[in-house]
Design an enzyme around this catalytic site. Sequence first.
Site: not given
Length: 293
Positions: A87, A137, A240
């Site tokens: 992402h 992801d 992230s």
Amino acid sequence: MTVKTGIIFITLALGCLAIPTPKSEDLSQFFGHEDFEDSPDGRIVGGSVAPSGAHPWLVALTTGSMVRSFTCGGSIISQRTVLTAAHCIDHLFQVGQLTGSLRMTAGSNRWNGAGTTYFVTGNATHPNYVSQINKNDLAMLFTMMDIALPERVRPIAISYEYVGAGVMTRVAGWGRTGAGAPNPSRLLQIDLTTIDGERCERDVAEANEKWPNMRLPHTESHIELCTFHSRGRGTCNGDSGGPLVRVSSGKQVGIVSWGFPCALGAPDVFVRLSAFQSWIEKNIDECEYEYDE
Ligand SMILES: *[C@@H]1O[C@H](CO)[C@@H](O)[C@H](O)[C@H]1NC(C)=O
């Protein structure tokens, strides 16, 4: 290196020659994504300042031509490959190309500090990545040049051993120190304990009932790994893509993926690397140059 007469065979693995042409970037799109308010991106709250050189495998991903903006973390897993969350780059990929302004900075505890910055020449995103529910992801970014390995830069080894509950892990990132708070320029870190997969699925389902407006996905414990510290301590927006590291071995076992923003008392969710060994081993760019005389 001495190259003698004869034919030189150069073996380049996937990604080595993929050089995207730089294109004008759409900053508004990027800033749109930077609106973390309703984004489920993984995010460090309640941590401490990382000692300098403590995370030599960590890179900062940044974009922007005039003003650099921080996007995500990533980990150096070979001299040509950085592992991150899918992402993190999904919104930087338009018309078949990564934005030409994407850079990776290694060797600094400040994302905008004096490290060494590398261009990205290509990516591999997991084919089963599902952006709507944040599953699978994970992605790799490739550099054209070998990442230099001075004292404070070093690749991290991955452990594909299945991680159960009660394992002490450490995560570092330039993510926000609270939902809506600014990104710190200094690297923060926190130690988090893994929790059992079933408990994670249950706790996340409960959190989804409690905060239905966040519309976050369910967890799948065979491909996702969860940690929980306490309310007020955990990951936040911008963390992230960074590695979850097992403290006992110093090896990477997960990638910061998503959570309830931020540290609200629900688990933090990571990509479980043990589920992706074959894809990682197949795509990692070792870029070995073979010289044949
Ligand atoms: C690169 O990333 C984009 C965006 O996530 C993805 O659509 C594309 O398939 C990726 N390329 C490869 C070779 O995996």
